[in-house]
Motif scaffolding. Structure first.
Motif, mmCIF file in Angstrom:
data_model
loop_
_atom_site.group_PDB
_atom_site.id
_atom_site.type_symbol
_atom_site.label_atom_id
_atom_site.label_comp_id
_atom_site.label_asym_id
_atom_site.label_seq_id
_atom_site.Cartn_x
_atom_site.Cartn_y
_atom_site.Cartn_z
ATOM 1 N N ALA A 7 4.655 -7.304 -1.982
ATOM 2 C CA ALA A 7 4.275 -6.773 -0.677
ATOM 3 C C ALA A 7 4.295 -7.865 0.388
ATOM 4 O O ALA A 7 4.224 -7.581 1.572
ATOM 5 N N LEU A 9 2.103 -10.633 0.472
ATOM 6 C CA LEU A 9 0.761 -11.103 0.833
ATOM 7 C C LEU A 9 0.361 -12.298 -0.007
ATOM 8 O O LEU A 9 -0.819 -12.554 -0.221
ATOM 9 N N ILE A 88 -3.759 -6.412 8.426
ATOM 10 C CA ILE A 88 -2.585 -6.566 7.573
ATOM 11 C C ILE A 88 -1.833 -5.248 7.569
ATOM 12 O O ILE A 88 -2.432 -4.178 7.406
ATOM 13 N N PHE A 89 -0.546 -5.329 7.796
ATOM 14 C CA PHE A 89 0.306 -4.149 7.681
ATOM 15 C C PHE A 89 1.038 -4.282 6.363
ATOM 16 O O PHE A 89 2.038 -4.985 6.247
ATOM 17 N N LEU A 90 0.449 -3.627 5.382
ATOM 18 C CA LEU A 90 0.911 -3.766 4.005
ATOM 19 C C LEU A 90 2.140 -2.901 3.779
ATOM 20 O O LEU A 90 2.137 -1.705 4.080
ATOM 21 N N ARG A 91 3.170 -3.510 3.268
ATOM 22 C CA ARG A 91 4.397 -2.774 2.961
ATOM 23 C C ARG A 91 4.262 -2.279 1.536
ATOM 24 O O ARG A 91 4.353 -3.069 0.591
ATOM 25 N N ARG A 92 4.031 -0.969 1.393
ATOM 26 C CA ARG A 92 3.795 -0.435 0.046
ATOM 27 C C ARG A 92 5.046 -0.539 -0.805
ATOM 28 O O ARG A 92 4.987 -0.853 -1.983
ATOM 29 N N GLY A 94 7.610 -2.626 -1.691
ATOM 30 C CA GLY A 94 8.122 -3.988 -1.649
ATOM 31 C C GLY A 94 9.534 -4.053 -2.220
ATOM 32 O O GLY A 94 10.034 -3.086 -2.780
ATOM 33 N N SER A 180 5.315 -7.701 4.333
ATOM 34 C CA SER A 180 4.096 -7.303 5.033
ATOM 35 C C SER A 180 3.939 -8.127 6.314
ATOM 36 O O SER A 180 4.493 -9.219 6.430
ATOM 37 N N TYR A 204 4.302 1.219 6.605
ATOM 38 C CA TYR A 204 3.219 0.233 6.504
ATOM 39 C C TYR A 204 1.858 0.916 6.384
ATOM 40 O O TYR A 204 1.640 1.989 6.936
#
Lengths: 224, 224
Positions: A7, A9, A88-92, A94, A180, A204
């Motif tokens: 992701a 992070l 945090i804009f988490l990119r599910r 990846g 992310s 995101y």
């Protein structure tokens, strides 16, 4: 750790950090923090291809950590201001092998002018964090040629950045090697920034966080 | 200004700074410090070939100044600790056109690794100065590829640096584009460092100084 794989992070760095901290305590090895960062950095080679101490240093020590890219023994922990929030804009979804790819696209050499600006920004950001100066925290937005190279690979990155800054974020940038993203915002501005980014970027999931000043800890008791 | 021409102490920058500050006051123009730095930087093109804001910023503002190489409006004045002394090794026999030459030898591009180390060093140094942390002031010694390129042109530079650091200097480096050199030392250590450097390098005159926190001032009264 609860962070999805790839992701962006620093999850491989966090895993490496947690592992060496746990082993150090279980074996009673008494290894100091500089060495822990060094070992965790080497362990991360498995995930990322070459030792980078940035993610592991922050994971081992907590806070916002300056670390010499050539020598993890030279480092300093910065304590962020109370009002600082990290969105945090988490990119599910990846991308496998993404860290290697994102490291490959960055330029090997950069102009001395750009290097000077990066040095200036790093100094301003470090002062901004330790002294709680908002106009200096803004320099976390400046990523120079590295951000340019990686930003090109991330769909809607530049639109998201523009939207976040327009909505009042102090800074917006790519989290580690990506995909992310993160924004630095003052407490109370989180919602506005999230709405702005989510309206222009897809895929995101926003998470609001503070910077933990606690690093990796061996916390078996609380799990029993 | 009492500084010999082409000695490498930013004398052209100091002259440019003094001129714009004086004109600003005489004409009552009320120009702010960012603009003063910008104008003085452009004036320095005559001496150095391209605008550089580093010397003029410090001359205009006083203190130790961080300035964005691309935008003089972004700057910050750092107040150094009480115990900090600067030993300047003044090169009496300067070289004409030296600033242009010294700027020509520096690499246009540098490795991203080196750029990261420069950024790290700049951040540590900025924190070291504002917080009076000696182990961080040491990072003023790190000049990366720029120091390497210029150091090669200055006879006995590396021997002088080694001698200064061995004698207890916190940092040693080239002043601006050179040929003058400087050491950062704690109060009381000046003599030792001077003796060490003078025993291995010829043609230098040592001057012990503090960092003035007063920039260029229009001080006609005191001269009458």
């Amino acid at each position: 750790k609860g962070v999805p794989i790839a992701a962006g992070l620093g999850s491989s760095g966090a895993t490496a950090a947690a592992t060496v901290v746990a082993l150090n305590e279980l074996l009673g090895a008494g290894v100091d923090s500089g060495e822990l960062i060094e070992v965790a950095g080497r362990a991360e080679v498995v995930a990322a291809g070459s030792p980078h101490y940035d993610n592991v240093a922050a994971s081992v020590l907590g806070g916002i950590v300056l670390v010499d890219p050539a020598d993890p023994k030279s480092h300093m922990i910065l304590h962020p201001p109370e009002w600082l929030r990290v969105v945090i804009f988490l990119r599910r979804a990846g991308v496998k092998g993404k860290t290697r790819l994102m490291r490959r696209v960055i330029p090997r050499d950069i102009g001395l002018d750009e290097a000077s600006r990066l040095a200036f920004s790093a100094a301003m950001l470090a002062l901004g964090i330790t002294r709680g100066l908002k106009h200096c925290v803004r320099y976390a937005s400046y990523g120079g040629p590295v951000e340019e190279a990686r930003g090109r690979l991330l769909e809607s990155y530049w639109r998201a950045k523009e939207a976040a800054l327009r909505a009042g974020a102090l800074a917006f940038n790519i989290a580690g090697a990506g995909p992310s993203l993160f924004a630095l915002v003052e407490e109370g501005k989180e919602e506005e920034v999230i709405n702005a980014v989510m309206s222009v970027a897809e895929g995101y999931e926003p998470i609001v966080s503070r910077v933990s000043i606690r690093g990796a800890v061996h916390d078996v008791e609380s799990r029993r």
